[in-house]
Design an enzyme around this catalytic site. Structure first.
Site, PDB file in Angstrom:
ATOM      1  N   GLN A   1      13.293  -8.546  10.905  1.00 53.06           N
ATOM      2  CA  GLN A   1      12.758  -7.324   9.605  1.00 53.06           C
ATOM      3  C   GLN A   1      12.654  -6.239  10.354  1.00 53.06           C
ATOM      4  O   GLN A   1      11.761  -5.993  10.999  1.00 53.06           O
ATOM      5  CB  GLN A   1      11.602  -8.448   9.446  1.00 53.06           C
ATOM      6  CG  GLN A   1      10.803  -7.650   8.168  1.00 53.06           C
ATOM      7  CD  GLN A   1      11.509  -7.085   6.915  1.00 53.06           C
ATOM      8  OE1 GLN A   1      12.303  -7.909   6.598  1.00 53.06           O
ATOM      9  NE2 GLN A   1      11.356  -5.804   6.467  1.00 53.06           N
ATOM     10  N   SER A   2      13.641  -5.421   9.767  1.00 55.88           N
ATOM     11  CA  SER A   2      13.787  -4.111  10.202  1.00 55.88           C
ATOM     12  C   SER A   2      12.781  -3.041   9.745  1.00 55.88           C
ATOM     13  O   SER A   2      12.592  -1.872  10.282  1.00 55.88           O
ATOM     14  CB  SER A   2      15.139  -3.762  10.444  1.00 55.88           C
ATOM     15  OG  SER A   2      15.972  -4.512  11.554  1.00 55.88           O
ATOM     16  N   GLN A   3      12.664  -3.343   8.427  1.00 61.63           N
ATOM     17  CA  GLN A   3      11.772  -2.344   7.647  1.00 61.63           C
ATOM     18  C   GLN A   3      10.297  -2.576   8.043  1.00 61.63           C
ATOM     19  O   GLN A   3       9.853  -3.582   7.980  1.00 61.63           O
ATOM     20  CB  GLN A   3      11.950  -2.571   6.104  1.00 61.63           C
ATOM     21  CG  GLN A   3      11.628  -1.397   5.204  1.00 61.63           C
ATOM     22  CD  GLN A   3      11.744  -1.707   3.776  1.00 61.63           C
ATOM     23  OE1 GLN A   3      11.555  -2.893   3.446  1.00 61.63           O
ATOM     24  NE2 GLN A   3      11.919  -0.560   2.891  1.00 61.63           N
TER      25      GLN A   3
ATOM     26  N   PRO B   1       7.667 -12.581   6.266  1.00 52.08           N
ATOM     27  CA  PRO B   1       6.432 -11.982   5.363  1.00 52.08           C
ATOM     28  C   PRO B   1       6.554 -11.442   4.158  1.00 52.08           C
ATOM     29  O   PRO B   1       5.608 -11.158   3.738  1.00 52.08           O
ATOM     30  CB  PRO B   1       6.153 -11.026   6.638  1.00 52.08           C
ATOM     31  CG  PRO B   1       7.359 -10.672   7.215  1.00 52.08           C
ATOM     32  CD  PRO B   1       8.305 -11.698   6.969  1.00 52.08           C
TER      33      PRO B   1
ATOM     34  N   MET C   1      14.033  -9.155   0.938  1.00 55.02           N
ATOM     35  CA  MET C   1      14.232  -7.947   1.776  1.00 55.02           C
ATOM     36  C   MET C   1      15.809  -7.737   1.620  1.00 55.02           C
ATOM     37  O   MET C   1      16.593  -8.497   1.770  1.00 55.02           O
ATOM     38  CB  MET C   1      14.127  -8.149   3.264  1.00 55.02           C
ATOM     39  CG  MET C   1      14.649  -6.718   3.974  1.00 55.02           C
ATOM     40  SD  MET C   1      13.438  -5.533   3.597  1.00 55.02           S
ATOM     41  CE  MET C   1      14.846  -4.063   3.975  1.00 55.02           C
ATOM     42  N   GLU C   2      16.086  -6.515   0.953  1.00 52.20           N
ATOM     43  CA  GLU C   2      17.345  -6.096   0.444  1.00 52.20           C
ATOM     44  C   GLU C   2      18.538  -5.940   1.464  1.00 52.20           C
ATOM     45  O   GLU C   2      19.203  -4.900   1.337  1.00 52.20           O
ATOM     46  CB  GLU C   2      17.240  -4.930  -0.646  1.00 52.20           C
ATOM     47  CG  GLU C   2      16.607  -3.674   0.230  1.00 52.20           C
ATOM     48  CD  GLU C   2      15.022  -3.627   0.306  1.00 52.20           C
ATOM     49  OE1 GLU C   2      14.782  -2.195   0.561  1.00 52.20           O
ATOM     50  OE2 GLU C   2      14.477  -4.376   0.130  1.00 52.20           O
TER      51      GLU C   2
ATOM     52  N   HIS D   1      15.155  -8.000  -8.314  1.00 57.02           N
ATOM     53  CA  HIS D   1      14.331  -6.956  -7.733  1.00 57.02           C
ATOM     54  C   HIS D   1      15.419  -6.331  -6.278  1.00 57.02           C
ATOM     55  O   HIS D   1      15.602  -5.365  -6.317  1.00 57.02           O
ATOM     56  CB  HIS D   1      13.242  -7.239  -7.128  1.00 57.02           C
ATOM     57  CG  HIS D   1      12.420  -5.871  -6.629  1.00 57.02           C
ATOM     58  ND1 HIS D   1      11.697  -5.261  -7.132  1.00 57.02           N
ATOM     59  CD2 HIS D   1      12.523  -5.782  -5.306  1.00 57.02           C
ATOM     60  CE1 HIS D   1      11.168  -4.269  -6.140  1.00 57.02           C
ATOM     61  NE2 HIS D   1      11.643  -4.385  -5.315  1.00 57.02           N
ATOM     62  N   GLU D   2      15.696  -7.446  -5.632  1.00 56.67           N
ATOM     63  CA  GLU D   2      16.485  -7.350  -4.428  1.00 56.67           C
ATOM     64  C   GLU D   2      17.821  -6.873  -4.886  1.00 56.67           C
ATOM     65  O   GLU D   2      18.496  -5.754  -4.250  1.00 56.67           O
ATOM     66  CB  GLU D   2      16.722  -8.498  -3.318  1.00 56.67           C
ATOM     67  CG  GLU D   2      15.051  -8.882  -2.972  1.00 56.67           C
ATOM     68  CD  GLU D   2      14.218  -7.890  -2.597  1.00 56.67           C
ATOM     69  OE1 GLU D   2      14.655  -7.090  -1.925  1.00 56.67           O
ATOM     70  OE2 GLU D   2      13.023  -8.220  -2.702  1.00 56.67           O
TER      71      GLU D   2
ATOM     72  N   HIS E   1      18.043  -3.259  -5.758  1.00 52.07           N
ATOM     73  CA  HIS E   1      17.968  -2.534  -4.227  1.00 52.07           C
ATOM     74  C   HIS E   1      19.453  -2.094  -4.056  1.00 52.07           C
ATOM     75  O   HIS E   1      19.595  -0.885  -3.368  1.00 52.07           O
ATOM     76  CB  HIS E   1      17.356  -2.942  -3.301  1.00 52.07           C
ATOM     77  CG  HIS E   1      15.935  -2.644  -3.242  1.00 52.07           C
ATOM     78  ND1 HIS E   1      15.391  -1.491  -3.060  1.00 52.07           N
ATOM     79  CD2 HIS E   1      14.911  -3.447  -3.192  1.00 52.07           C
ATOM     80  CE1 HIS E   1      13.961  -1.440  -3.022  1.00 52.07           C
ATOM     81  NE2 HIS E   1      13.549  -2.743  -2.885  1.00 52.07           N
TER      82      HIS E   1
ATOM     83  N   GLU F   1      11.348   2.055  -4.343  1.00 51.50           N
ATOM     84  CA  GLU F   1      10.659   0.929  -4.981  1.00 51.50           C
ATOM     85  C   GLU F   1      10.306   1.129  -6.595  1.00 51.50           C
ATOM     86  O   GLU F   1      10.452   0.432  -7.322  1.00 51.50           O
ATOM     87  CB  GLU F   1       9.235   0.580  -4.120  1.00 51.50           C
ATOM     88  CG  GLU F   1       9.859   0.039  -2.565  1.00 51.50           C
ATOM     89  CD  GLU F   1      10.567  -1.264  -2.690  1.00 51.50           C
ATOM     90  OE1 GLU F   1      10.749  -2.014  -3.778  1.00 51.50           O
ATOM     91  OE2 GLU F   1      11.332  -1.490  -1.630  1.00 51.50           O
TER      92      GLU F   1
ATOM     93  N   ASP G   1       4.513   0.938   7.701  1.00 53.88           N
ATOM     94  CA  ASP G   1       4.401  -0.202   6.795  1.00 53.88           C
ATOM     95  C   ASP G   1       2.856   0.080   5.949  1.00 53.88           C
ATOM     96  O   ASP G   1       2.705  -0.687   4.997  1.00 53.88           O
ATOM     97  CB  ASP G   1       4.015  -1.123   7.839  1.00 53.88           C
ATOM     98  CG  ASP G   1       4.019  -2.599   7.046  1.00 53.88           C
ATOM     99  OD1 ASP G   1       5.024  -2.633   6.262  1.00 53.88           O
ATOM    100  OD2 ASP G   1       3.121  -3.207   7.432  1.00 53.88           O
TER     101      ASP G   1
ATOM    102  N   TYR H   1       5.656   1.196  -5.872  1.00 50.22           N
ATOM    103  CA  TYR H   1       6.316  -0.088  -6.700  1.00 50.22           C
ATOM    104  C   TYR H   1       6.094   0.413  -8.162  1.00 50.22           C
ATOM    105  O   TYR H   1       6.819   0.745  -9.142  1.00 50.22           O
ATOM    106  CB  TYR H   1       6.068  -1.283  -6.364  1.00 50.22           C
ATOM    107  CG  TYR H   1       6.463  -1.762  -5.052  1.00 50.22           C
ATOM    108  CD1 TYR H   1       7.606  -2.550  -5.193  1.00 50.22           C
ATOM    109  CD2 TYR H   1       6.025  -1.507  -3.923  1.00 50.22           C
ATOM    110  CE1 TYR H   1       8.021  -3.252  -3.750  1.00 50.22           C
ATOM    111  CE2 TYR H   1       6.412  -1.803  -2.711  1.00 50.22           C
ATOM    112  CZ  TYR H   1       7.459  -2.719  -2.628  1.00 50.22           C
ATOM    113  OH  TYR H   1       7.803  -3.404  -1.413  1.00 50.22           O
TER     114      TYR H   1
ATOM    115  N   ARG I   1       3.177 -12.170   3.108  1.00 53.86           N
ATOM    116  CA  ARG I   1       1.834 -11.310   3.276  1.00 53.86           C
ATOM    117  C   ARG I   1       1.271 -11.249   1.996  1.00 53.86           C
ATOM    118  O   ARG I   1      -0.015 -11.031   1.829  1.00 53.86           O
ATOM    119  CB  ARG I   1       2.019  -9.793   3.872  1.00 53.86           C
ATOM    120  CG  ARG I   1       0.910  -9.026   4.307  1.00 53.86           C
ATOM    121  CD  ARG I   1       1.421  -7.781   4.929  1.00 53.86           C
ATOM    122  NE  ARG I   1       2.318  -6.903   4.412  1.00 53.86           N
ATOM    123  CZ  ARG I   1       2.930  -6.021   4.845  1.00 53.86           C
ATOM    124  NH1 ARG I   1       2.441  -5.484   6.165  1.00 53.86           N
ATOM    125  NH2 ARG I   1       3.837  -5.135   3.922  1.00 53.86           N
ATOM    126  N   LYS I   2       2.034 -11.171   1.056  1.00 49.95           N
ATOM    127  CA  LYS I   2       1.357 -10.792  -0.464  1.00 49.95           C
ATOM    128  C   LYS I   2       0.359 -11.974  -1.024  1.00 49.95           C
ATOM    129  O   LYS I   2      -0.527 -11.557  -1.623  1.00 49.95           O
ATOM    130  CB  LYS I   2       2.666 -10.893  -1.453  1.00 49.95           C
ATOM    131  CG  LYS I   2       2.246 -10.909  -2.943  1.00 49.95           C
ATOM    132  CD  LYS I   2       3.316 -11.305  -3.970  1.00 49.95           C
ATOM    133  CE  LYS I   2       2.555 -11.364  -5.397  1.00 49.95           C
ATOM    134  NZ  LYS I   2       3.912 -11.939  -6.200  1.00 49.95           N
TER     135      LYS I   2
END
Length: 628
Positions: free
Chosen positions: A162-164, A289, A293-294, A318-319, A322, A341, A399, A407, A580-581
């Site tokens: 997960q790079s972002q 998490p 992820m797009e 959504h993705e 992106h 976003e 982050d 968003y 995480r949401k």
């Protein structure tokens, strides 16, 4: 990246790429790649002196040591007086550096807990290639190494990245800013009983050698570098779409995403051709998490959207969106995150309207508006500056800016503009915006200039209070109004039950979607009698629901009202889900209802299953310090 989910189905006209068309797209990508000179406080790179243009990555993935050993060879462009090139690294053990084949001097600077360290390499203006040989460390925050028992199959381990926002530097030495784009190719060695996938063109089946090659011909920023390694299989949905998942989840996933090609066609009918060739999804283990992820060509998705009834797969919308807003036109810095976003949520809602009609999309927009108002209210008490669209994240982890504000506030600002100029004119503007700025980056100020040049007068921008929307805290007083007839029915049914104990009749609720039930639950009092909660639970089975969105919403009133029958589900949910949401509000409800000891007991069991992104957020929330 997706932080909330809506229901989605699809259908539209077709626009398929031929090989020649794809070659044209890739050629245009090369023509369009450029960067804007803006200050990015989250990278050590100095692109005005020397900047990367292409990555050749040769890597070996070792599950025994849980490390990646690799050589990253970068093509670079230099200024006339270039003396050094600087990369971002985080816990990378660099053993050797060469410039144009000759060993070069390098230094690793001081470590910062958010940014890692600068890797500075001596070069000359004539330098063309820099090769960095290294091994990842134990604290590579982008990498989640999962043991076999943490996967669906429970037979083989798994790795995903997960790079972002700025975590790519923990597995590849890179110039880790969203304003720096590059193409890449890679050769990756993994165990022979696994397959490797990247945000690139991907294999469709495992080979006997465990060696895989990849090519990404369109330029991307570092945060879109992605890799997954595991025992997954592929099934095609169309010639350019498909799904990767563990065997036990593959058929379920294919059913859940069966409208994938239709979604792509729907998106193309709005804002132009899909520019990335293939569009696939990989369903990751539950510790992922985020909702999604797009990553270009390969969206990473949480298994929590596999509800069995396609009720949560609008995450894919959504993705997919992106692929235009974010991947094609990218925020120049993380302070401009709303450009990614806000546009994507707007695009997502437009797809929903196209598929389901205005009545349904307005129901979803109503949820978005409610979420925005609640988030802004809470944040104005604790971090008011983060309610601005244009963020100031200097000295912070970017982050921190990943809240619902960029968003949803971004969406409503764009909706406000649309209501001012009209749908037809705004659609033409957006389609041109994506075409004219593709494979490049955008700052908030550049967007405002572009908006004034191509759509609005200065007087109209002032009338809409756009500067207030972008640069001031809270929500302006011209927030667009949303009217949802379907939610009006839900509100009436809930209100009647609260006053009379008469539950909504089955003929009323039998066709309710996930979002109508979410609206029903979200409108319950923060605390209420356990008898009334038990009556709801008996009738509708919320505690036993397999729908993660319903579960996470149901936890809010039940935890705060000390409804004990839900406690077992709360614990099993928090241990098995890493999104995480869902985690943050559930732990917060436990803490705020004087159940901190329960929360800590669960967290200690669950924490090893969480990705570093989730752990960092929750360690702070729980005031948990495992090193002590």
């Amino acid at each position: 990246m997706k932080i909330k989910t809506f229901l989605f189905a699809a259908g539209a006209s077709s626009l398929l790429f031929s090989c020649n068309n794809q070659e044209t797209v890739e050629k245009k990508a090369e023509e369009h790649v450029h960067t804007h000179t803006v200050e990015d406080v989250h990278t050590y790179a100095k692109p005005d002196e020397a900047v990367v243009t292409h990555l050749n990555w040769d890597a070996n993935v070792n599950f025994d040591t849980k490390t990646i050993s690799a050589t990253a060879t970068w093509d670079i462009k230099t200024s006339e007086d270039a003396k050094q090139i600087t990369f971002d690294i985080f816990d990378l053990n660099v053993s050797k550096v060469t410039v144009d084949g000759a060993e070069a001097k390098f230094t690793v600077g001081d470590f910062d807990e958010n940014m890692g360290s600068p890797l500075t390499i001596d070069i000359t203006p004539e330098a063309k290639k820099v090769a960095i040989t290294y091994t990842t460390g134990n604290n590579a925050r982008a990498l989640q190494w999962l043991d076999a028992e943490q996967t669906a199959g429970k037979e083989k381990p798994f790795l995903f990245t997960q790079s972002q926002a700025i975590l790519a530097r923990s597995w590849v030495p890179t110039q880790d800013g969203p304003g720096i784009r590059f193409t890449y190719d890679a050769k990756v060695k993994v165990p022979s009983d696994m397959i490797a996938l990247m945000s690139a063109d991907n294999p469709k089946e495992r080979n006997e050698t465990g060696e895989y090659t990849f090519k990404m011909p369109q330029p991307i920023p570092s945060y879109l570098l992605a890799m997954a390694v595991g025992d997954v299989q592929f099934k095609a949905i169309s010639t350019r779409t498909g799904v990767y998942a563990e065997e036990s989840l593959l058929d379920t996933s294919v059913y859940e995403f069966s409208d994938l090609e239709n979604m792509v066609q729907a998106a193309e009918s709005l804002y132009g051709p899909y520019a990335w060739g293939q569009y696939d999804i990989i369903v990751l283990p539950p510790s992922f998490p985020f909702g999604g992820m797009e990553n270009p060509r390969l969206t990473f998705a949480t298994p929590t959207i596999l509800a069995g009834d396609k009720s949560l797969v609008s995450l894919v919308a959504h993705e997919l969106a992106h692929s235009w807003s974010g991947n094609l036109v990218t925020n120049a810095t993380w302070d401009d995150f709303w450009l990614n976003e806000g546009f994507t949520v707007y695009f997502e809602h437009r797809i929903m309207e196209k598929v389901y009609g205005k009545d349904y999309s307005e129901m979803l927009a109503s949820l978005t508006r409610q979420e925005l108002i609640e988030a802004a209210h809470d944040m104005m008490e604790t971090m008011p500056n983060d309610t601005k669209l244009k963020l100031d994240l200097k000295g912070r982890n970017p982050d921190d800016g990943v809240t619902s504000i960029p968003y949803n506030k971004g969406y409503f600002m764009l909706r406000l503009i649309e209501e001012k100029v009209g749908r037809e004119k705004f659609d033409a503007f957006l389609k041109n915006y994506f075409e004219m700025n593709k494979f490049s980056v955008m700052t908030t100020e550049q967007f405002l200039d572009y908006l004034e040049e191509n759509l609005l007068t200065k007087e109209q921008m002032d009338e809409l209070k756009l500067n207030e929307w972008i640069y001031e805290t809270g929500i302006p007083d011209n927030l667009p109004v949303v009217k949802s007839n379907r939610f009006n029915v839900v509100d009436t049914a809930r209100g009647q039950w609260l006053m009379t104990d008469i539950l909504p009749m089955e003929e009323l609720t039998e066709n309710w979607t996930t979002h109508e039930w979410l609206h029903f639950i979200n409108g319950l009092p923060r605390e209420m009698g356990t008898e009334k909660l038990a009556a709801l639970d008996t009738e509708y089975g919320f505690t036993k629901s397999g729908n993660s969105e319903i579960s996470a919403a149901w936890f809010q009133p039940t935890i705060r009202s000390n409804y004990e029958p839900v406690y077992g589900k709360v614990e099993s949910f928090l241990i098995s889900v890493g999104r995480r949401k869902f985690l943050t509000p559930t732990y917060k409800a436990l803490i705020e209802s004087d159940k901190k000891d329960m929360a800590l007991d669960i967290y200690k069991k669950a924490r090893p299953n969480y990705h570093a992104v989730s752990r960092e957020t929750l360690d702070e929330l729980m005031d948990y310090h495992p090193e002590k």
